[in-house]
Write a protein that holds these residues in place. Structure first.
Motif, PDB file in Angstrom:
ATOM      1  N   MET A  92       6.015  17.941  54.660  1.00  0.00           N
ATOM      2  CA  MET A  92       6.596  18.648  53.516  1.00  0.00           C
ATOM      3  C   MET A  92       8.123  18.684  53.555  1.00  0.00           C
ATOM      4  SD  MET A  92       4.430  19.918  51.303  1.00  0.00           S
ATOM      5  CE  MET A  92       2.663  20.006  51.149  1.00  0.00           C
ATOM      6  N   LEU A  93       8.722  17.504  53.699  1.00  0.00           N
ATOM      7  CA  LEU A  93      10.175  17.428  53.736  1.00  0.00           C
ATOM      8  C   LEU A  93      10.708  16.756  52.468  1.00  0.00           C
ATOM      9  CD1 LEU A  93      10.536  16.189  57.414  1.00  0.00           C
ATOM     10  CD2 LEU A  93      10.811  18.524  56.574  1.00  0.00           C
ATOM     11  N   ALA A  94      11.952  17.057  52.150  1.00  0.00           N
ATOM     12  CA  ALA A  94      12.615  16.363  51.041  1.00  0.00           C
ATOM     13  C   ALA A  94      13.428  15.220  51.651  1.00  0.00           C
ATOM     14  CB  ALA A  94      13.519  17.319  50.269  1.00  0.00           C
ATOM     15  N   PRO A  95      12.995  13.965  51.441  1.00  0.00           N
ATOM     16  CA  PRO A  95      13.631  12.837  52.139  1.00  0.00           C
ATOM     17  C   PRO A  95      15.097  12.655  51.765  1.00  0.00           C
ATOM     18  CG  PRO A  95      12.137  12.053  50.433  1.00  0.00           C
ATOM     19  CD  PRO A  95      11.905  13.530  50.560  1.00  0.00           C
ATOM     20  N   ASN A  96      15.464  13.151  50.574  1.00  0.00           N
ATOM     21  CA  ASN A  96      16.824  12.928  50.077  1.00  0.00           C
ATOM     22  C   ASN A  96      17.820  13.955  50.608  1.00  0.00           C
ATOM     23  OD1 ASN A  96      15.435  14.948  48.661  1.00  0.00           O
ATOM     24  ND2 ASN A  96      16.835  14.806  46.952  1.00  0.00           N
ATOM     25  N   LEU A  97      17.316  14.970  51.318  1.00  0.00           N
ATOM     26  CA  LEU A  97      18.224  16.008  51.823  1.00  0.00           C
ATOM     27  C   LEU A  97      18.410  15.844  53.328  1.00  0.00           C
ATOM     28  CD1 LEU A  97      16.942  19.130  49.853  1.00  0.00           C
ATOM     29  CD2 LEU A  97      18.900  17.670  49.352  1.00  0.00           C
ATOM     30  N   ALA A 101      19.486  21.009  55.424  1.00  0.00           N
ATOM     31  CA  ALA A 101      18.942  21.421  54.132  1.00  0.00           C
ATOM     32  C   ALA A 101      17.423  21.515  54.185  1.00  0.00           C
ATOM     33  CB  ALA A 101      19.367  20.438  53.041  1.00  0.00           C
ATOM     34  N   LEU A 105      15.055  24.727  53.601  1.00  0.00           N
ATOM     35  CA  LEU A 105      14.522  24.514  52.254  1.00  0.00           C
ATOM     36  C   LEU A 105      13.811  25.765  51.718  1.00  0.00           C
ATOM     37  CD1 LEU A 105      14.286  22.262  50.128  1.00  0.00           C
ATOM     38  CD2 LEU A 105      12.088  21.682  51.105  1.00  0.00           C
ATOM     39  N   GLY A 106      14.273  26.236  50.590  1.00  0.00           N
ATOM     40  CA  GLY A 106      13.646  27.399  49.965  1.00  0.00           C
ATOM     41  C   GLY A 106      14.075  28.735  50.552  1.00  0.00           C
ATOM     42  N   ARG A 107      14.743  28.702  51.715  1.00  0.00           N
ATOM     43  CA  ARG A 107      15.161  29.965  52.341  1.00  0.00           C
ATOM     44  C   ARG A 107      16.602  29.865  52.842  1.00  0.00           C
ATOM     45  NH1 ARG A 107      10.177  31.055  56.350  1.00  0.00           N
ATOM     46  NH2 ARG A 107      10.542  28.855  56.775  1.00  0.00           N
ATOM     47  N   GLU A 108      17.457  29.326  51.994  1.00  0.00           N
ATOM     48  CA  GLU A 108      18.841  29.094  52.387  1.00  0.00           C
ATOM     49  C   GLU A 108      19.579  30.407  52.657  1.00  0.00           C
ATOM     50  OE1 GLU A 108      17.378  27.778  49.772  1.00  0.00           O
ATOM     51  OE2 GLU A 108      17.502  25.595  49.943  1.00  0.00           O
ATOM     52  N   LEU A 118      25.838  28.743  48.800  1.00  0.00           N
ATOM     53  CA  LEU A 118      25.263  28.340  50.087  1.00  0.00           C
ATOM     54  C   LEU A 118      26.238  28.642  51.229  1.00  0.00           C
ATOM     55  CD1 LEU A 118      23.865  24.863  49.024  1.00  0.00           C
ATOM     56  CD2 LEU A 118      22.530  26.924  49.468  1.00  0.00           C
ATOM     57  N   LYS A 120      26.964  27.077  54.065  1.00  0.00           N
ATOM     58  CA  LYS A 120      26.666  25.819  54.745  1.00  0.00           C
ATOM     59  C   LYS A 120      26.951  25.899  56.242  1.00  0.00           C
ATOM     60  CE  LYS A 120      26.985  22.729  50.817  1.00  0.00           C
ATOM     61  NZ  LYS A 120      27.694  21.656  50.128  1.00  0.00           N
ATOM     62  N   ARG A 160      11.912  24.110  60.996  1.00  0.00           N
ATOM     63  CA  ARG A 160      11.821  24.935  59.793  1.00  0.00           C
ATOM     64  C   ARG A 160      10.842  26.097  60.016  1.00  0.00           C
ATOM     65  NH1 ARG A 160       8.924  22.161  55.106  1.00  0.00           N
ATOM     66  NH2 ARG A 160      10.921  21.274  54.533  1.00  0.00           N
TER      67      ARG A 160
ATOM     68  N   GLU B 188      27.460  23.397  45.812  1.00  0.00           N
ATOM     69  CA  GLU B 188      27.753  24.540  46.680  1.00  0.00           C
ATOM     70  C   GLU B 188      26.796  25.724  46.513  1.00  0.00           C
ATOM     71  OE1 GLU B 188      29.973  24.581  49.112  1.00  0.00           O
ATOM     72  OE2 GLU B 188      30.533  22.520  48.647  1.00  0.00           O
ATOM     73  N   ARG B 193      20.997  23.079  45.231  1.00  0.00           N
ATOM     74  CA  ARG B 193      20.151  22.604  46.327  1.00  0.00           C
ATOM     75  C   ARG B 193      18.702  22.508  45.867  1.00  0.00           C
ATOM     76  NH1 ARG B 193      21.065  23.000  51.682  1.00  0.00           N
ATOM     77  NH2 ARG B 193      23.054  22.107  51.123  1.00  0.00           N
ATOM     78  N   ASN B 201      11.303  16.037  46.642  1.00  0.00           N
ATOM     79  CA  ASN B 201       9.885  16.219  46.936  1.00  0.00           C
ATOM     80  C   ASN B 201       9.445  17.534  46.300  1.00  0.00           C
ATOM     81  OD1 ASN B 201       7.327  16.609  47.965  1.00  0.00           O
ATOM     82  ND2 ASN B 201       7.856  16.013  50.052  1.00  0.00           N
ATOM     83  N   ALA B 204       6.814  19.678  48.240  1.00  0.00           N
ATOM     84  CA  ALA B 204       7.394  20.366  49.388  1.00  0.00           C
ATOM     85  C   ALA B 204       8.265  21.528  48.929  1.00  0.00           C
ATOM     86  CB  ALA B 204       8.210  19.396  50.238  1.00  0.00           C
ATOM     87  N   CYS B 208       7.700  25.394  49.879  1.00  0.00           N
ATOM     88  CA  CYS B 208       8.686  26.131  50.667  1.00  0.00           C
ATOM     89  C   CYS B 208       9.277  27.300  49.895  1.00  0.00           C
ATOM     90  CB  CYS B 208       9.804  25.204  51.123  1.00  0.00           C
ATOM     91  SG  CYS B 208       9.244  24.045  52.368  1.00  0.00           S
ATOM     92  N   VAL B 210      10.584  27.270  46.721  1.00  0.00           N
ATOM     93  CA  VAL B 210      11.521  26.989  45.637  1.00  0.00           C
ATOM     94  C   VAL B 210      10.803  27.233  44.311  1.00  0.00           C
ATOM     95  CG1 VAL B 210      12.847  25.180  44.478  1.00  0.00           C
ATOM     96  CG2 VAL B 210      12.810  25.289  46.975  1.00  0.00           C
ATOM     97  N   PHE B 268      19.311  12.062  44.152  1.00  0.00           N
ATOM     98  CA  PHE B 268      20.552  11.509  44.703  1.00  0.00           C
ATOM     99  C   PHE B 268      21.643  11.482  43.642  1.00  0.00           C
ATOM    100  CE2 PHE B 268      17.213   9.591  47.247  1.00  0.00           C
ATOM    101  CZ  PHE B 268      17.697   9.751  48.537  1.00  0.00           C
TER     102      PHE B 268
END
Lengths: 258, 320
Positions: A92-97, A101, A105-108, A118, A120, A160, B188, B193, B201, B204, B208, B210, B268
């Protein structure tokens, strides 16, 4: 002296999907700092049981206690709130992040109230600390997850799960997407999670793995709990017999002769 | 130095910036008039409405969806604000607020239809594309609405939008402010995000915690408001509102998004990239005029550049 306080207690849990009894009257305890191996053939109810615990499914009957209190889990976020995290087969990962991140994810971590800017830097530091505690080296934290190997992605998923000091981590076929080489270090890592205070329910088809790391093994068959054994009191052979429903000596002999 | 170059080449800004430098370089060589303040100013003015809608389109595409309704939101918003301003003589601020609200409401409707009725965004916004053109036709009765639609004629009260502040066109300032704001906001803030996570995804992200549905509605609402903003600006600039304004602008916005480095599956790319993409599209038509080529070739050249630009977003296709 190890404490035998139950972290999770399932009391007579049943879950039906139409006429299918996915879980029937299952009672189960998970103790503090314990690895519980959950095995069974396909459609035995393993996934359903995990999904009940992680809040994906609501049980039709029975009670679910966390730390002695009614858990009131109605969705995955509820489960997280009471300290139950899940590591999924496909991570359950976001490959683009990037790594950070994905861990958050979802709990920043955010500031500025509802505007939610954020934090960071704070997230980077915390992610680095968790990964250091796991003894994991993923290279740069700003690497995208899509550039990581299966084993490394697994570590991100576990990091995570560890984010907010969970009591329990549910692992559903966690080695299914790993290369053979990555499995050994992963099992080592799972054992280490015990020492930082987590209890684990470990679901896998790979019985040798389960026997290698579990303290206790529970066998499900057709939605029912058919055996509960301390690892030292059982064997791979016996577990397989329980899974297949061959319990008495005569049947065993027959099976061996075949 | 090698380190700097490798770092630069991995930066998300690298490809769009490289594109811009190459494009401006070629244009500068082809025409000595290209790199004059006067000409750049003209390009920025013609690009301003496209930039604004492209920012909205970018947010939607980042989540892996598409908004085809933007140009019709633009056209209908123009007709609506012109009607309120000229026919009903509403105060300027009120008609602007109401028009922006209208855009947001259209976006909200798009979002709800996608999220709750689970209709693909392509279908929903294609329907909205026709529907809002129709709405604009019905309201305007098929005629342009302009200051001379009433007698005695009275100028649009929001005419200042097509003016200048210390010789910089107001519409360019608005377009740049919007671009910079959203670039900063999505890089930011948590909402940004979340947008990237949904594009990366969706399952996912939902798992999580979101608020995936909220994110989708959000991007459509922003897109709708930006479409209305562009509609107001366009009406002020061409000094009339017409139901068939900005034909093909939705697809130009999609082109700008792709040129800017956002793949169709989302996840992206950056807003700055999309702004560069819009600039390049506006630049092509400008250059064709400068070079004395028939404007009829505009689409063909744009097509070639776009397909070439598609090369840079190929990576996206095997992400998921």
């Amino acid at each position: 002296m190890k404490s035998y306080q139950a972290v999770i207690e399932m009391k007579n849990i049943s879950k039906y999907f139409g006429a299918v009894k996915a879980l029937e009257d299952v009672s189960l305890q998970l103790y503090s700092q314990e690895i519980l191996g959950l095995v069974g053939d396909n459609a035995a109810g393993k996934s359903t049981l995990l999904k009940v615990l992680s809040g994906v499914h609501l049980p039709d009957r029975g009670r679910l206690l966390v730390g002695g209190n009614d858990a009131g889990i109605r969705c995955p976020m509820d489960a997280r709130r009471v300290g139950i995290e899940t590591v999924y087969q496909d991570f359950m990962l976001a490959p683009n992040l990037d790594v950070v991140a994905n861990i958050f994810l979802g709990r920043e971590l955010t500031k500025w109230g509802r505007l939610a800017k954020l934090e960071k830097k704070g997230m980077e530091e915390k992610a680095a600390k968790i990964l250091k505690d796991l003894n994991a080296d993923l290279g740069l934290l700003s690497n995208l997850v899509m550039s990581l190997s299966g084993g490394q992605q697994q570590i991100v998923a576990i990091a995570r799960a560890l984010l907010y000091n969970p009591k329990v981590i549910l692992m559903d076929e966690p080695t299914a997407s790993l290369s053979v080489r990555a499995i050994e270090p992963f099992l080592e890592l799972v054992k280490n999670l015990k020492s930082i205070g987590c209890s684990i329910i470990y679901v896998s088809h790979r019985l040798p793995d389960v026997l290698a790391i579990a303290d206790r093994i529970v066998v499900l068959r057709a939605g029912k709990l058919v055996a509960e054994k301390r690892k030292l009191e059982t064997s791979l052979e016996e577990v397989v017999y329980f899974m297949m429903g061959i319990e008495n000596q005569n049947q065993k002999k027959k099976a061996q002769e075949n | 130095m090698a380190n700097f170059i490798s770092k630069l080449s991995r930066s998300v800004y690298f490809k769009p910036l490289l594109f811009l430098i190459i494009a401006v370089g070629i244009a500068g060589i082809l025409s000595p008039y290209f790199l004059t303040v006067r000409n750049i100013r003209a390009i920025l003015i013609s690009a301003a409405p496209l930039m604004i809608v492209a920012v909205g389109e970018a947010l939607v595409v980042l989540t892996g969806m598409i908004d085809l309704s933007l140009e019709s939101v633009l056209a209908s918003s123009g007709v609506i604000i012109a009607t309120m301003d000229i026919m009903w003589q509403f105060p300027s601020f009120l008609s602007i607020i109401l028009t922006l609200f209208y855009g947001g409401l259209i976006g909200f409707t798009n979002g709800i239809l996608v999220v709750k009725a689970k209709i693909p965004s392509f279908v929903v916004t294609l329907g909205m594309y026709w529907g809002l053109r129709g709405l604009a036709m019905v309201i305007s009765q098929g005629y342009p609405i302009s200051p001379s639609s009433v007698s005695p004629s009275r100028p649009f009260t929001f005419q200042w939008i097509s003016g200048n502040i210390s010789n910089i066109p107001v519409m360019v300032i608005i377009a740049l402010l919007i671009s910079v704001f959203f670039h900063y906001y999505i890089s930011e803030f948590k909402k940004g995000r979340d947008i990237y996570a949904v594009g990366g995804n969706e399952i996912a992200a939902r798992n999580c915690g979101v608020n995936v549905d909220g994110v989708k509605i959000f991007v459509f609402v922003v897109s709708g408001i930006l479409g209305a903003t562009a509609g107001i600006i366009m009406t002020s600039w061409i000094n009339q509102a017409y139901a068939w304004t900005a034909q093909g602008l939705s697809l130009q916005a999609v082109a700008a998004v792709v040129l800017g480095g956002i793949p169709f599956i989302g996840g992206f790319g950056t807003i700055i990239g999309v702004i560069i993409g819009s600039f390049i599209i506006a630049m092509i038509s400008d250059l064709i005029v400068l070079l004395g080529i028939s404007p009829l070739f505009n689409y063909i050249v744009t097509a070639i550049v776009l397909v070439l630009a598609g090369l840079q977003v190929r990576r996206g296709t095997f992400v998921k």
